[in-house]
Motif scaffolding. Structure first.
Motif, PDB file in Angstrom:
ATOM      1  N   ARG A 169       0.856  -1.200   0.000  1.00  0.00           N
ATOM      2  CA  ARG A 169       0.000   0.000   0.000  1.00  0.00           C
ATOM      3  C   ARG A 169       0.887   1.243   0.000  1.00  0.00           C
ATOM      4  O   ARG A 169       1.368   1.663   1.044  1.00  0.00           O
ATOM      5  N   GLU A 170       1.099   1.792  -1.162  1.00  0.00           N
ATOM      6  CA  GLU A 170       1.834   3.052  -1.270  1.00  0.00           C
ATOM      7  C   GLU A 170       0.818   4.191  -1.219  1.00  0.00           C
ATOM      8  O   GLU A 170      -0.132   4.220  -2.004  1.00  0.00           O
ATOM      9  N   PRO A 171       0.992   5.162  -0.308  1.00  0.00           N
ATOM     10  CA  PRO A 171       0.034   6.270  -0.235  1.00  0.00           C
ATOM     11  C   PRO A 171       0.195   7.200  -1.427  1.00  0.00           C
ATOM     12  O   PRO A 171       1.308   7.424  -1.902  1.00  0.00           O
ATOM     13  N   GLN A 172      -0.908   7.714  -1.921  1.00  0.00           N
ATOM     14  CA  GLN A 172      -0.843   8.729  -2.961  1.00  0.00           C
ATOM     15  C   GLN A 172      -1.007  10.097  -2.322  1.00  0.00           C
ATOM     16  O   GLN A 172      -1.909  10.311  -1.502  1.00  0.00           O
ATOM     17  N   ASP A 263      -4.515   8.662   4.479  1.00  0.00           N
ATOM     18  CA  ASP A 263      -4.114   7.875   3.292  1.00  0.00           C
ATOM     19  C   ASP A 263      -5.306   7.228   2.588  1.00  0.00           C
ATOM     20  O   ASP A 263      -5.355   5.997   2.422  1.00  0.00           O
ATOM     21  N   PRO A 264      -6.277   8.011   2.145  1.00  0.00           N
ATOM     22  CA  PRO A 264      -7.447   7.422   1.476  1.00  0.00           C
ATOM     23  C   PRO A 264      -7.133   6.846   0.098  1.00  0.00           C
ATOM     24  O   PRO A 264      -7.804   5.919  -0.361  1.00  0.00           O
ATOM     25  N   LEU A 265      -6.109   7.400  -0.561  1.00  0.00           N
ATOM     26  CA  LEU A 265      -5.733   6.922  -1.896  1.00  0.00           C
ATOM     27  C   LEU A 265      -4.452   6.105  -1.788  1.00  0.00           C
ATOM     28  O   LEU A 265      -3.421   6.616  -1.337  1.00  0.00           O
ATOM     29  N   THR A 266      -4.502   4.844  -2.199  1.00  0.00           N
ATOM     30  CA  THR A 266      -3.304   4.009  -2.156  1.00  0.00           C
ATOM     31  C   THR A 266      -3.211   3.159  -3.414  1.00  0.00           C
ATOM     32  O   THR A 266      -4.212   2.930  -4.100  1.00  0.00           O
ATOM     33  N   VAL A 267      -2.003   2.693  -3.702  1.00  0.00           N
ATOM     34  CA  VAL A 267      -1.787   1.785  -4.823  1.00  0.00           C
ATOM     35  C   VAL A 267      -0.875   0.649  -4.368  1.00  0.00           C
ATOM     36  O   VAL A 267      -0.137   0.783  -3.388  1.00  0.00           O
ATOM     37  N   ARG A 268      -0.955  -0.476  -5.070  1.00  0.00           N
ATOM     38  CA  ARG A 268      -0.032  -1.585  -4.854  1.00  0.00           C
ATOM     39  C   ARG A 268       1.014  -1.546  -5.956  1.00  0.00           C
ATOM     40  O   ARG A 268       0.692  -1.405  -7.136  1.00  0.00           O
ATOM     41  N   ALA A 352       8.719  14.211   2.741  1.00  0.00           N
ATOM     42  CA  ALA A 352       7.379  13.892   3.236  1.00  0.00           C
ATOM     43  C   ALA A 352       7.142  12.384   3.249  1.00  0.00           C
ATOM     44  O   ALA A 352       6.538  11.847   4.190  1.00  0.00           O
ATOM     45  N   TYR A 353       7.628  11.696   2.238  1.00  0.00           N
ATOM     46  CA  TYR A 353       7.441  10.243   2.180  1.00  0.00           C
ATOM     47  C   TYR A 353       8.304   9.562   3.236  1.00  0.00           C
ATOM     48  O   TYR A 353       7.885   8.570   3.844  1.00  0.00           O
ATOM     49  N   ARG A 354       9.506  10.075   3.453  1.00  0.00           N
ATOM     50  CA  ARG A 354      10.378   9.508   4.484  1.00  0.00           C
ATOM     51  C   ARG A 354       9.687   9.580   5.849  1.00  0.00           C
ATOM     52  O   ARG A 354       9.701   8.609   6.621  1.00  0.00           O
ATOM     53  N   GLN A 355       9.055  10.718   6.154  1.00  0.00           N
ATOM     54  CA  GLN A 355       8.339  10.857   7.421  1.00  0.00           C
ATOM     55  C   GLN A 355       7.174   9.875   7.492  1.00  0.00           C
ATOM     56  O   GLN A 355       6.896   9.294   8.546  1.00  0.00           O
ATOM     57  N   TRP A 356       6.501   9.665   6.365  1.00  0.00           N
ATOM     58  CA  TRP A 356       5.385   8.716   6.333  1.00  0.00           C
ATOM     59  C   TRP A 356       5.893   7.303   6.601  1.00  0.00           C
ATOM     60  O   TRP A 356       5.270   6.547   7.353  1.00  0.00           O
ATOM     61  N   LEU A 357       7.017   6.935   5.984  1.00  0.00           N
ATOM     62  CA  LEU A 357       7.570   5.594   6.172  1.00  0.00           C
ATOM     63  C   LEU A 357       7.906   5.340   7.635  1.00  0.00           C
ATOM     64  O   LEU A 357       7.623   4.261   8.176  1.00  0.00           O
ATOM     65  N   ASN A 360       4.636   5.160   9.852  1.00  0.00           N
ATOM     66  CA  ASN A 360       3.843   3.948   9.642  1.00  0.00           C
ATOM     67  C   ASN A 360       4.654   2.668   9.784  1.00  0.00           C
ATOM     68  O   ASN A 360       4.137   1.578   9.504  1.00  0.00           O
ATOM     69  N   GLU A 361       5.918   2.789  10.219  1.00  0.00           N
ATOM     70  CA  GLU A 361       6.787   1.631  10.409  1.00  0.00           C
ATOM     71  C   GLU A 361       6.740   0.717   9.189  1.00  0.00           C
ATOM     72  O   GLU A 361       6.466  -0.486   9.276  1.00  0.00           O
ATOM     73  N   SER A 362       6.990   1.299   8.036  1.00  0.00           N
ATOM     74  CA  SER A 362       6.901   0.578   6.771  1.00  0.00           C
ATOM     75  C   SER A 362       7.866  -0.600   6.715  1.00  0.00           C
ATOM     76  O   SER A 362       8.982  -0.532   7.237  1.00  0.00           O
ATOM     77  N   PRO A 363       7.454  -1.709   6.078  1.00  0.00           N
ATOM     78  CA  PRO A 363       8.366  -2.843   5.874  1.00  0.00           C
ATOM     79  C   PRO A 363       9.631  -2.446   5.124  1.00  0.00           C
ATOM     80  O   PRO A 363      10.643  -3.136   5.228  1.00  0.00           O
TER      81      PRO A 363
END
Length: 388
Positions: A169-172, A263-268, A352-357, A360-363
């Motif tokens: 799930r990548e946030p848009q 994060d309502p918009l996400t993609v795989r 901004a994406y780094r902060q999101w990762l 959200n403790e991204s894999p």
């Protein structure tokens, strides 16, 4: 005009993509040229083959009849070319054909692939349509394709195509004018954009339906217009529209890129390849001990075993040629690892994406070591405002 195989390929492309515009991109020609070619084909056959509808181009009854005869001919021609090239043993011109729906990670991926396979002719095919790329993988026109799938709008994955998920799930994010009141906030709520006009590219599979689904779930019904993301920056900067965008997108002059609250918009994100073992090979690169490895493994799921892909319209290799070293089977797991490294590289360089990762403790963080400022500087990914 006499019908040729290229004309049959064009008809199949229009039917497969459902759009003259998408078919033209897949065939490497302009839409006006394809439209003219279709008219000439229809004049030769003596009837209309496709009807233009709101949802795209659909075969007429005559068109379906022609396609039933055209597809076996095109398939036989592809097989003929593959077998002839295999017998010719064109190892010296071995190709690695990759596709992508477009990502800033592609540059780093190509760099790694060329290090891994220095003797291969590595080419990239960019298409905004993920479905078109998947069809090209299935038809042996591409070896692998890096694509995204909008949540709630599944792609049409052809039979025999295997997927390796890079990011589940990548946030848009959203691109909006720097002067927009919501641009001052660290995260934008959909309600903050209720009065704005949204723009999506109709060529991006699932983007329009996915956005409308999310807006409807939030109780919003803003105007949604269609356009080309490549030319949208000026419209966004002027405040005319807001657009969804990738979290790794760079801000342009007058444009702010912000995450969406919740994060309502996400993609795989996944890598597609053919799931059939094949005789096709790509010229081997450096010794595995010196080749660029995937940093601590892939970012997400991958099959337990690597299945080599099979070539189609590209050059094939039956064995070593007179002036070349022995070739090694295409290692899709290695390509996936290189892609994972390239993606993390560009993701960690986006503030901004780094902060999101991290939040959200991204894999991605569990499978990669964060890049240092020096490493980003070497890669020319870090500017004064981009690394904390």
């Amino acid at each position: 005009m006499e019908l040729e195989v290229r004309h049959l390929r064009a008809l199949c492309a229009i039917a497969d993509t459902g759009s003259l515009r998408k078919a033209a991109r897949q065939l490497g020609m302009t839409q006006p040229s394809l439209t003219t070619q279709l008219r000439r084909i229809e004049n030769t056959i003596g009837g209309r083959l496709f009807s233009r509808e709101v949802t795209g181009s659909r075969p007429t009854p005559l068109g379906r009849s022609v396609l039933c005869r055209a597809r076996p001919i095109v398939a036989e021609m592809n097989a003929l070319l593959s077998e002839v090239r295999l017998e010719a043993g064109q190892t010296a011109d071995a190709r690695l054909r990759i596709g992508s729906t477009g990502s800033r990670a592609v540059v780093g991926w190509l760099r790694r692939l060329r290090d891994r396979y220095p003797d291969a002719d590595t080419t990239i095919h960019i298409d905004v349509s993920a479905n078109a790329l998947l069809q090209m993988v299935a038809a042996n026109q591409l070896d692998v394709a890096f694509v995204h799938e909008v949540e709630g709008a599944p792609l049409r994955v052809p039979e025999g195509v295997e997927r390796r998920v890079l990011v589940e799930r990548e946030p848009q994010f959203v691109a909006l004018a720097e002067t927009h009141p919501a641009a001052a906030r660290p995260a934008v709520r959909l309600a903050d954009l209720a009065a704005d006009q949204w723009m999506v590219d109709p060529s991006v599979d699932g983007e329009g339906p996915g956005l409308r689904r999310v807006l409807a779930a939030a109780g919003l019904n803003p105007r949604v217009v269609y356009g080309d993301y490549l030319t949208a920056a000026d419209l966004v900067a002027s405040g005319e529209v807001v657009t969804p965008c990738q979290p790794t997108a760079r801000s342009r002059q007058g444009v702010a890129v912000r995450p969406l609250h919740g994060d309502p918009l996400t993609v795989r994100l996944f890598l597609a390849s053919r799931a059939v073992p094949a005789a096709r090979t790509v010229a081997a690169g450096p010794d595995p001990d010196t080749a660029l490895p995937a940093r601590n493994g892939a970012a997400a799921s991958a099959p337990d075993t690597a299945l080599p892909t099979e070539a189609g319209t590209g050059t094939e290799a039956a064995g070593p040629g007179p002036d070349t070293a022995p070739a090694a089977p295409l290692d899709v797991d290695a390509l996936f690892g290189d892609l994972a490294d390239a993606y993390f590289e560009i993701a960690w360089a986006s503030p901004a994406y780094r902060q999101w990762l991290v939040r959200n403790e991204s894999p991605l963080l569990r499978s990669h070591e964060p890049l240092t400022r020096d490493a980003l500087d070497v890669l020319d990914l870090a500017g004064p405002a981009e690394v904390s």
